[in-house]
Design a protein around this motif. Structure first.
Motif, PDB file in Angstrom:
ATOM      1  N   ASP A 141      12.333 -12.759  10.155  1.00 19.87           N
ATOM      2  CA  ASP A 141      11.960 -12.997   8.756  1.00 19.87           C
ATOM      3  C   ASP A 141      12.916 -12.234   7.833  1.00 19.87           C
ATOM      4  O   ASP A 141      13.478 -11.197   8.212  1.00 19.87           O
ATOM      5  N   VAL A 142      13.052 -12.733   6.622  1.00 20.09           N
ATOM      6  CA  VAL A 142      13.747 -11.984   5.566  1.00 20.09           C
ATOM      7  C   VAL A 142      12.783 -11.884   4.396  1.00 20.09           C
ATOM      8  O   VAL A 142      12.066 -12.840   4.092  1.00 20.09           O
ATOM      9  N   VAL A 143      12.768 -10.715   3.773  1.00 21.08           N
ATOM     10  CA  VAL A 143      11.799 -10.509   2.685  1.00 21.08           C
ATOM     11  C   VAL A 143      12.478  -9.821   1.511  1.00 21.08           C
ATOM     12  O   VAL A 143      13.228  -8.861   1.701  1.00 21.08           O
ATOM     13  N   ASN A 144      12.218 -10.353   0.324  1.00 24.46           N
ATOM     14  CA  ASN A 144      12.632  -9.669  -0.895  1.00 24.46           C
ATOM     15  C   ASN A 144      11.485  -8.785  -1.364  1.00 24.46           C
ATOM     16  O   ASN A 144      10.344  -9.237  -1.475  1.00 24.46           O
ATOM     17  N   ILE A 145      11.804  -7.522  -1.598  1.00 20.59           N
ATOM     18  CA  ILE A 145      10.821  -6.603  -2.177  1.00 20.59           C
ATOM     19  C   ILE A 145      11.290  -6.282  -3.589  1.00 20.59           C
ATOM     20  O   ILE A 145      12.423  -5.835  -3.797  1.00 20.59           O
ATOM     21  N   ASP A 146      10.404  -6.555  -4.553  1.00 18.54           N
ATOM     22  CA  ASP A 146      10.746  -6.398  -5.973  1.00 18.54           C
ATOM     23  C   ASP A 146       9.822  -5.333  -6.564  1.00 18.54           C
ATOM     24  O   ASP A 146       8.600  -5.481  -6.546  1.00 18.54           O
ATOM     25  N   VAL A 147      10.439  -4.264  -7.052  1.00 24.67           N
ATOM     26  CA  VAL A 147       9.702  -3.107  -7.560  1.00 24.67           C
ATOM     27  C   VAL A 147      10.000  -2.926  -9.046  1.00 24.67           C
ATOM     28  O   VAL A 147      11.162  -2.918  -9.451  1.00 24.67           O
ATOM     29  N   THR A 148       8.955  -2.774  -9.824  1.00 23.71           N
ATOM     30  CA  THR A 148       9.120  -2.390 -11.230  1.00 23.71           C
ATOM     31  C   THR A 148       8.197  -1.213 -11.505  1.00 23.71           C
ATOM     32  O   THR A 148       6.981  -1.318 -11.315  1.00 23.71           O
ATOM     33  N   VAL A 149       8.795  -0.085 -11.896  1.00 23.90           N
ATOM     34  CA  VAL A 149       7.992   1.099 -12.236  1.00 23.90           C
ATOM     35  C   VAL A 149       8.042   1.318 -13.748  1.00 23.90           C
ATOM     36  O   VAL A 149       8.990   0.910 -14.426  1.00 23.90           O
ATOM     37  N   ILE A 150       6.992   1.973 -14.231  1.00 17.82           N
ATOM     38  CA  ILE A 150       6.990   2.458 -15.619  1.00 17.82           C
ATOM     39  C   ILE A 150       6.954   3.979 -15.550  1.00 17.82           C
ATOM     40  O   ILE A 150       6.092   4.559 -14.879  1.00 17.82           O
ATOM     41  N   LYS A 151       7.954   4.617 -16.183  1.00 17.30           N
ATOM     42  CA  LYS A 151       7.976   6.075 -16.277  1.00 17.30           C
ATOM     43  C   LYS A 151       8.134   6.424 -17.743  1.00 17.30           C
ATOM     44  O   LYS A 151       9.084   5.949 -18.375  1.00 17.30           O
ATOM     45  N   ASP A 152       7.204   7.207 -18.270  1.00 23.19           N
ATOM     46  CA  ASP A 152       7.375   7.666 -19.641  1.00 23.19           C
ATOM     47  C   ASP A 152       7.450   6.491 -20.617  1.00 23.19           C
ATOM     48  O   ASP A 152       8.160   6.559 -21.624  1.00 23.19           O
ATOM     49  N   GLY A 153       6.788   5.383 -20.263  1.00 25.50           N
ATOM     50  CA  GLY A 153       6.779   4.208 -21.133  1.00 25.50           C
ATOM     51  C   GLY A 153       7.943   3.253 -20.949  1.00 25.50           C
ATOM     52  O   GLY A 153       8.001   2.219 -21.611  1.00 25.50           O
ATOM     53  N   ARG A 159       0.827  -1.211   0.000  1.00 32.03           N
ATOM     54  CA  ARG A 159       0.000   0.000   0.000  1.00 32.03           C
ATOM     55  C   ARG A 159       0.866   1.269   0.000  1.00 32.03           C
ATOM     56  O   ARG A 159       0.633   2.189  -0.790  1.00 32.03           O
ATOM     57  N   VAL A 160       1.892   1.295   0.861  1.00 36.97           N
ATOM     58  CA  VAL A 160       2.713   2.515   0.924  1.00 36.97           C
ATOM     59  C   VAL A 160       3.549   2.688  -0.353  1.00 36.97           C
ATOM     60  O   VAL A 160       3.723   3.815  -0.838  1.00 36.97           O
ATOM     61  N   CYS A 161       4.036   1.597  -0.898  1.00 37.77           N
ATOM     62  CA  CYS A 161       4.808   1.697  -2.155  1.00 37.77           C
ATOM     63  C   CYS A 161       3.909   2.158  -3.299  1.00 37.77           C
ATOM     64  O   CYS A 161       4.299   3.023  -4.101  1.00 37.77           O
ATOM     65  N   HIS A 162       2.739   1.561  -3.381  1.00 35.14           N
ATOM     66  CA  HIS A 162       1.806   1.903  -4.459  1.00 35.14           C
ATOM     67  C   HIS A 162       1.476   3.393  -4.422  1.00 35.14           C
ATOM     68  O   HIS A 162       1.527   4.105  -5.438  1.00 35.14           O
ATOM     69  N   GLU A 163       1.195   3.879  -3.225  1.00 32.07           N
ATOM     70  CA  GLU A 163       0.801   5.279  -3.069  1.00 32.07           C
ATOM     71  C   GLU A 163       1.991   6.210  -3.379  1.00 32.07           C
ATOM     72  O   GLU A 163       1.822   7.250  -4.009  1.00 32.07           O
ATOM     73  N   TYR A 164       3.201   5.801  -2.988  1.00 28.97           N
ATOM     74  CA  TYR A 164       4.406   6.587  -3.299  1.00 28.97           C
ATOM     75  C   TYR A 164       4.636   6.648  -4.818  1.00 28.97           C
ATOM     76  O   TYR A 164       4.920   7.721  -5.387  1.00 28.97           O
ATOM     77  N   MET A 165       4.492   5.513  -5.457  1.00 33.45           N
ATOM     78  CA  MET A 165       4.696   5.471  -6.919  1.00 33.45           C
ATOM     79  C   MET A 165       3.697   6.383  -7.634  1.00 33.45           C
ATOM     80  O   MET A 165       4.081   7.222  -8.453  1.00 33.45           O
ATOM     81  N   VAL A 166       2.450   6.196  -7.311  1.00 34.90           N
ATOM     82  CA  VAL A 166       1.404   6.883  -8.069  1.00 34.90           C
ATOM     83  C   VAL A 166       1.339   8.374  -7.720  1.00 34.90           C
ATOM     84  O   VAL A 166       1.277   9.227  -8.617  1.00 34.90           O
ATOM     85  N   ASN A 167       1.397   8.694  -6.422  1.00 32.60           N
ATOM     86  CA  ASN A 167       1.146  10.082  -6.002  1.00 32.60           C
ATOM     87  C   ASN A 167       2.395  10.940  -5.899  1.00 32.60           C
ATOM     88  O   ASN A 167       2.324  12.148  -6.093  1.00 32.60           O
TER      89      ASN A 167
END
Ligand code: MF3
Ligand code: CO
Ligand code: CO
Length: 280
Positions: free
Chosen positions: A96-108, A43-51
Motif C-alpha cells: 500500500d501507499v498512503v498520503n498522510i496530511d497534517v495541519t497543526v495550529i500553533k499560536d493561531g 491516534r498517535v499523531c493526535h496524541e503527539y500534537m496535543v500532548n
C-alpha cells in the motif's frame, strides 16, 4: 477577501507552525508498517500534537460550507484515494501507499504539509507515481519568486505530470494559509505560464499537487470527505507550505526528517534566498 501579505511577526509564527507540522510527519514515519490501521496513525499523531507539541490538529471538526465536520486529526489517503481520507479501522498491507496530511495550529497560525509513505515494499508503478509527484511539487515551488504568477506554478507541475503519462486533479488546489486554514489565493496545479495572480513577497500558500496514474476524474465517497479516482487508478500527493521571499521562496514545512529536495533544486535550504539561516 484579498490575499493576506504576512508581516515579519506573522512569518516567524508561520515558520514555527510549519516546522511543527513537518515534525508530526517525521514522528509518524516508523508507525507506517503492514498491519497498522489508519485510525492508529491518527491516534498517535493526535496524541503527539496535543500532548508533546501543544498544537491543535486543524482538521478535527473542520467544516467548510457544505461539509460535515471532519472527524479525525489527520487525513490518510490510501492507494486510489486522492485526498481527505478519514482514518479508520482498516489495516494497511504490504505494498500500500498512503498520503498522510497534517495541519497543526500553533499560536493561531497554521502549518500544512503531507508526504507519501510506503507500507513495506511499493510496486514499481506506485514508487514512480510518488516520485514524479514529488518532483512536480518541487518544480512548482521552484517557480516561486516575486513577479512570477500562479499560472507559472501550475504549468511546471502539469508539464512534469503529463509528460510522464499522468493526470492532474483539478477540483482541489493549494491555498493561502495563515491564521486561516484555507485563504486566498487558490494555487492551481495546472495552467499556463504568465497567467493568474502575480506573486508578492510575504504571501504564504501551499503547493500540494494530486496526481493520478490514470484519468483525472474523481468522486467523493458517501462519508462526505474521502476523494477517490473515478477509474480507481493510484493517486499520489505531496504538500509543502511556502513563503514568497524578496528573492525567491522559503519552504516553511521543513524538519530534520523531511525527504531531501530533488537534485535539480539548487539551494536546498534557501538560506541565500531567504537571506537568513534556515534553522532558528
Ligand atoms: N490538509 C488539507 C489541505 O491540504 C485539508 C484537509 S481538510 C480536512 O488543504 F478537513 F479534511 F482535514
Ligand atoms: Co493544504
Ligand atoms: Co494538507
Amino acid at each position: 477577501m484579498a490575499i493576506v501579505i504576512k508581516t515579519t511577526d506573522d512569518i516567524a509564527r508561520m515558520r514555527t507552525a510549519g516546522r511543527l507540522a513537518a515534525e508530526v510527519l517525521d514522528f509518524v514515519a516508523p508507525y507506517v508498517k503492514p498491519g497498522v490501521t489508519t485510525g492508529e496513525l491518527d491516534r498517535v499523531c493526535h496524541e503527539y500534537m496535543v500532548n508533546v507539541q501543544h498544537t491543535v490538529p486543524a482538521p478535527l471538526n473542520y467544516a467548510p460550507p457544505g461539509y460535515r465536520p471532519f472527524p479525525k486529526a489527520i487525513c490518510t489517503s490510501v492507494n486510489h484515494q486522492v485526498c481527505h481520507g478519514i482514518p479508520g479501522d482498516k489495516a494497511l498491507k504490504n505494498g500500500d501507499v498512503v498520503n498522510i496530511d497534517v495541519t497543526v495550529i500553533k499560536d493561531g497560525y497554521h502549518g500544512d504539509t503531507s508526504r507519501m509513505y510506503y507500507v513495506g515494499e511499493p510496486s514499481i508503478a506506485a514508487r514512480r507515481l510518488s516520485e514524479v509527484t514529488y518532483d512536480s511539487m518541487w518544480l512548482g515551488i521552484a517557480q516561486v519568486r516575486p513577479g512570477a504568477t500562479i499560472g507559472d506554478i501550475g504549468h511546471a507541475i502539469q508539464v512534469r505530470a503529463e509528460s510522464n503519462g499522468y493526470s492532474v486533479v483539478r477540483e482541489f488546489c493549494g491555498h493561502g494559509i495563515g491564521q486561516k486554514f484555507h485563504e486566498e489565493p487558490q494555487i492551481l496545479h495546472y495552467g499556463k505560464p504568465g497567467t493568474l495572480e502575480k506573486l508578492v513577497a510575504g504571501m504564504i500558500f501551499t503547493v500540494e499537487p494530486m496526481i493520478n496514474a490514470g484519468r483525472r476524474e474523481i468522486k467523493e465517497l458517501a462519508d462526505g470527505w474521502t476523494i477517490v479516482t473515478k477509474d480507481h487508478s493510484l493517486s499520489a500527493q505531496w504538500e509543502h507550505t511556502v513563503l514568497v521571499t524578496e528573492t525567491g521562496y522559503e519552504v516553511l514545512t521543513r524538519s530534520a526528517g523531511m525527504p531531501a529536495p530533488p537534485a535539480f533544486i539548487q539551494d536546498t535550504q534557501q538560506e541565500t534566498r531567504a537571506g537568513e539561516p534556515a534553522e532558528a
